[in-house]
Write a protein that holds these residues in place. Structure first.
Motif, PDB file in Angstrom:
ATOM      1  N   PHE A 271       0.833  -1.212   0.000  1.00 37.81           N
ATOM      2  CA  PHE A 271       0.000   0.000   0.000  1.00 37.81           C
ATOM      3  C   PHE A 271       0.866   1.260   0.000  1.00 37.81           C
ATOM      4  CE2 PHE A 271      -2.004  -3.262   2.718  1.00 37.81           C
ATOM      5  CZ  PHE A 271      -3.078  -3.575   1.923  1.00 37.81           C
ATOM      6  N   GLY A 272       0.303   2.335  -0.528  1.00 41.58           N
ATOM      7  CA  GLY A 272       0.937   3.631  -0.342  1.00 41.58           C
ATOM      8  C   GLY A 272       1.679   4.162  -1.553  1.00 41.58           C
ATOM      9  N   SER A 273       1.691   3.414  -2.662  1.00 43.73           N
ATOM     10  CA  SER A 273       2.356   3.915  -3.874  1.00 43.73           C
ATOM     11  C   SER A 273       1.329   4.078  -4.983  1.00 43.73           C
ATOM     12  CB  SER A 273       3.422   2.932  -4.378  1.00 43.73           C
ATOM     13  OG  SER A 273       4.317   2.636  -3.355  1.00 43.73           O
ATOM     14  N   ASP A 274       1.559   5.084  -5.827  1.00 48.92           N
ATOM     15  CA  ASP A 274       0.679   5.235  -6.987  1.00 48.92           C
ATOM     16  C   ASP A 274       1.408   6.038  -8.060  1.00 48.92           C
ATOM     17  OD1 ASP A 274      -1.552   4.857  -8.526  1.00 48.92           O
ATOM     18  OD2 ASP A 274      -2.917   5.983  -7.235  1.00 48.92           O
ATOM     19  N   TYR A 275       0.882   5.943  -9.283  1.00 53.29           N
ATOM     20  CA  TYR A 275       1.473   6.634 -10.431  1.00 53.29           C
ATOM     21  C   TYR A 275       0.357   7.296 -11.221  1.00 53.29           C
ATOM     22  CZ  TYR A 275       3.009   7.269 -15.212  1.00 53.29           C
ATOM     23  OH  TYR A 275       3.258   7.812 -16.437  1.00 53.29           O
TER      24      TYR A 275
ATOM     25  N   PRO B  44       3.311   7.827  10.130  1.00 55.78           N
ATOM     26  CA  PRO B  44       3.954   8.832   9.293  1.00 55.78           C
ATOM     27  C   PRO B  44       5.106   8.254   8.469  1.00 55.78           C
ATOM     28  CG  PRO B  44       4.387   9.241  11.630  1.00 55.78           C
ATOM     29  CD  PRO B  44       3.364   8.180  11.561  1.00 55.78           C
ATOM     30  N   ALA B  45       5.188   8.763   7.231  1.00 54.49           N
ATOM     31  CA  ALA B  45       6.106   8.175   6.268  1.00 54.49           C
ATOM     32  C   ALA B  45       7.052   9.227   5.703  1.00 54.49           C
ATOM     33  CB  ALA B  45       5.312   7.564   5.119  1.00 54.49           C
ATOM     34  N   ILE B  46       8.179   8.755   5.177  1.00 53.07           N
ATOM     35  CA  ILE B  46       8.981   9.596   4.296  1.00 53.07           C
ATOM     36  C   ILE B  46       8.323   9.457   2.927  1.00 53.07           C
ATOM     37  CG2 ILE B  46      11.234  10.073   3.294  1.00 53.07           C
ATOM     38  CD1 ILE B  46      12.493   8.516   5.629  1.00 53.07           C
ATOM     39  N   VAL B  47       7.743  10.542   2.423  1.00 51.48           N
ATOM     40  CA  VAL B  47       7.043  10.474   1.152  1.00 51.48           C
ATOM     41  C   VAL B  47       8.017  10.849   0.043  1.00 51.48           C
ATOM     42  CG1 VAL B  47       5.100  11.314  -0.198  1.00 51.48           C
ATOM     43  CG2 VAL B  47       4.869  11.045   2.274  1.00 51.48           C
TER      44      VAL B  47
ATOM     45  N   ILE C 232       3.912  11.595 -12.562  1.00 43.58           N
ATOM     46  CA  ILE C 232       4.224  11.684 -11.127  1.00 43.58           C
ATOM     47  C   ILE C 232       4.040  10.319 -10.473  1.00 43.58           C
ATOM     48  CG2 ILE C 232       1.845  12.482 -10.647  1.00 43.58           C
ATOM     49  CD1 ILE C 232       2.967  14.007  -8.219  1.00 43.58           C
ATOM     50  N   SER C 233       4.940   9.992  -9.561  1.00 38.68           N
ATOM     51  CA  SER C 233       4.758   8.796  -8.733  1.00 38.68           C
ATOM     52  C   SER C 233       4.943   9.180  -7.279  1.00 38.68           C
ATOM     53  CB  SER C 233       5.759   7.704  -9.119  1.00 38.68           C
ATOM     54  OG  SER C 233       7.041   7.983  -8.585  1.00 38.68           O
ATOM     55  N   ILE C 234       4.224   8.478  -6.409  1.00 38.05           N
ATOM     56  CA  ILE C 234       4.303   8.737  -4.965  1.00 38.05           C
ATOM     57  C   ILE C 234       4.570   7.426  -4.225  1.00 38.05           C
ATOM     58  CG2 ILE C 234       3.027   9.541  -2.928  1.00 38.05           C
ATOM     59  CD1 ILE C 234       1.759  11.616  -4.556  1.00 38.05           C
ATOM     60  N   HIS C 235       5.485   7.475  -3.276  1.00 36.92           N
ATOM     61  CA  HIS C 235       5.866   6.287  -2.505  1.00 36.92           C
ATOM     62  C   HIS C 235       5.949   6.676  -1.042  1.00 36.92           C
ATOM     63  CE1 HIS C 235       7.379   4.417  -6.321  1.00 36.92           C
ATOM     64  NE2 HIS C 235       7.382   5.707  -6.615  1.00 36.92           N
ATOM     65  N   THR C 236       5.527   5.801  -0.143  1.00 36.54           N
ATOM     66  CA  THR C 236       5.603   6.106   1.289  1.00 36.54           C
ATOM     67  C   THR C 236       6.492   5.080   1.983  1.00 36.54           C
ATOM     68  OG1 THR C 236       3.531   4.877   1.560  1.00 36.54           O
ATOM     69  CG2 THR C 236       3.371   7.271   1.460  1.00 36.54           C
ATOM     70  N   PHE C 237       7.574   5.587   2.571  1.00 37.74           N
ATOM     71  CA  PHE C 237       8.489   4.718   3.331  1.00 37.74           C
ATOM     72  C   PHE C 237       8.028   4.806   4.785  1.00 37.74           C
ATOM     73  CE2 PHE C 237      13.261   3.487   3.867  1.00 37.74           C
ATOM     74  CZ  PHE C 237      12.895   2.151   3.901  1.00 37.74           C
TER      75      PHE C 237
END
Lengths: 320, 225
Positions: A152-156, A188-191, A268-273
């Motif tokens: 979970f937490g990634s999208d493009y 909370p994540a490093i986005v 754009i892509s988003i990722h949450t560490f």
């Protein structure tokens, strides 16, 4: 000459360090958030995570049983000499992964997507991933491992230039709200945000931004750094905290990496560490000594070069 | 440091009694002692679809089903070394829960992220069952500390470490948060409603992108699970 055994030993050692010891930069970020979080449930969750990091380090036990999809990022100095060549290096990485899976132990998470075949060692088709980069005027090899979950937490999304910063903000909010509910993104994540490039590189840049840059780091392009700060604040103003409970702890930090893209597009892509942001790096020196750290120092001026030639002086070239 | 409400803390023995379960309140912190067992899609398929038998004494030993795969490895002495213990997202197991609760008499479901409010109202609550969520996620090291031993493990060779059915002897195992009660209320749903009140304001003045996408919901107040 860096021996094959040194490479294997370092790659094995960082697997355990990543799984067990939370990096200091991320820990400081969470400690700061506990002090300002007003949501009682969200604050309790952050407090429990701080206890968990301590328990992991004390017991030498993985901080999270979902030890993610262990993988490697390798930076090879242009002057580095190592025996066995690149094939030997890749073989050492696989062997280290299998040994660490048994010894740490890591969860054997890697299965065939269709047949669910599990080799019980986190190795398989295209696993572990190995990404390569190079560094001029250096005789060392940096080996970084990242353990990140992957559900979970990634999208493009393909945005267009006319969508502008509004489009970026909307997609950022969409992703954080959708995956933030119930804490699916383990915030909370490093986005990390990848902007531009081809579709595949857009995903790669966003993931690297999330996993290979530390809390507090800023993009050298001042306008991009400004956008990073603005998006961090936007994420923390959603009204959501850890586990999707009412609160303000969503984004520990936001990192953006850009790549030149098609003139008509703005992918754009988003990722949450996640709350278990696991990374560890070893530098293998020419004399065979190994130095450990938690900052991968992946995005060097050479990595962010814009022209045909480059300079290691970070201030010498800026897009903005 | 800001002022915050202190959450209530509860210790439960497993198997948990009907009274203990009825007394649980949303948002309380729970620690468990006794035996908890793991079961997820692999076990559910094997038992509910392929009709394999569950251990005969399961109900007497444990009525707590943990949606979990441990980081575990054989210790070389015939036992197992349990490293970290963390839950996996429970909403994916919704379709099996009614039959599983009926078959096993399970009263406590533990996992990541809860199940839908509808599942609590129609599946868990009518069967006297509640949902506890892990915290974080996840507190793998704290939960790993709470596991004192492996009482039994089933189908390890056939299904592997992640999907096998583990029975853990646990002590002061937690923390968990109570997500559902016997009325079918959901903490996640209640909190989600509060968060939703702010969402429209966030998007004010941001123009939508030129190219739209097919999607199941464009309403940010809905959940994606």
């Amino acid at each position: 000459m860096i021996s094959n055994q040194t490479i294997e030993q370092a790659a094995y050692e960082i697997m355990g360090r990543a799984a067990i010891d939370i990096p200091d930069d991320y820990l400081s970020g969470i400690k700061g958030m506990v002090n300002t979080e007003e949501g009682d449930l969200s604050a309790f969750v952050l407090g429990a995570m701080l206890e968990n990091y301590e328990a992991a380090t004390e017991d030498r036990r993985p901080m999270c049983a979902d030890t993610g999809l262990p993988r490697y990022y390798i930076k090879v100095g242009n002057e580095a000499k190592f025996d066995g060549g690149f094939i030997g290096l890749e073989r050492a990485l696989r062997s280290a992964t299998a040994r660490a899976t048994h010894d740490v132990p890591l969860r054997p998470n890697r299965v065939h997507p269709l047949w669910r075949t599990d080799h019980n060692n986190n190795c398989g088709l295209n696993s572990p991933e190995v990404e390569w980069s190079f560094e001029p005027d250096a005789d060392w090899i940096d080996i970084t491992t990242v353990h990140k979950g992957g559900l979970f937490g990634s999208d493009y999304r393909m945005l267009f230039p006319g969508d502008g910063i509004d489009g970026i903000k909307r997609f950022f909010l969409d992703t954080l709200i959708a995956f933030g509910k119930r804490g699916l993104a383990c915030q909370p994540a490093i986005v990390g945000i990848g902007l531009g490039g081809s579709k595949d590189i857009c995903m790669v840049l966003g993931k690297q931004a999330a996993c290979l840059r530390t809390v507090g780091d800023k993009n050298p392009d001042p306008k991009v750094a400004e956008l990073e700060a603005e998006l961090k604040e936007l994420g923390n103003s959603i009204g959501m905290g850890a586990m999707g409970f009412v609160g303000s702890s969503m984004v520990v930090d936001c990192h953006i990496e850009c790549g030149f893209t098609h003139t008509g597009g703005m992918p754009i892509s988003i990722h949450t560490f996640c709350l278990s942001s696991r990374r560890a790096t070893a530098r293998l020196h020419a004399d065979g000594t190994i130095e450990h750290r938690t900052d991968p120092q992946w995005f060097t001026p050479y990595m962010r070069r814009e022209g045909i030639e480059w300079s290691n002086d970070a201030s010498s070239k800026k897009s903005a | 440091m800001v002022e915050r409400r202190k959450l209530k803390k509860v210790s439960l023995n497993i198997p948990a009694s009907a009274e203990d379960i009825a007394a649980l309140e949303l948002g309380s912190i729970v620690f468990l002692s006794g035996v908890v067992y793991t079961a997820r899609e692999g076990v559910y398929k094997r038992v509910l679809e392929d009709r394999e038998q569950i251990p005969a004494n399961l109900t007497a030993v444990s009525n707590a089903n943990f949606h979990c795969s441990p980081a575990a490895a054989p210790d070389g002495k015939g036992g197992y070394r349990i490293g970290g213990v963390t839950a996996t997202a429970s909403f994916r197991f919704s379709k099996w829960m009614a039959d599983w609760l009926d078959l096993t008499g399970t009263k406590i479901v533990i996992g990541k992220g809860g199940m839908s409010a509808d599942d609590y109202k129609t599946v868990l609550a009518p069967r006297g069952a509640v949902y506890l969520t892990t915290v974080g996620y996840g507190t793998g090291a704290l939960l790993g500390r709470g596991v004192k031993g492996v009482r039994d493990v089933l189908w390890l060779d056939e299904m592997g470490i992640a999907q096998a059915m583990w029975q853990f002897e646990v002590e002061n195992f937690g923390p968990f948060l109570v997500d559902s009660d016997l009325e079918g209320n959901s903490l996640f749903a209640e909190q989600g409603e509060l968060v939703n009140q702010n969402i429209e304001k966030l998007y004010e003045g941001l123009k939508p992108p030129a190219l739209h996408r097919y999607g199941e919901t464009g309403d940010r107040k809905k959940e994606v699970i």
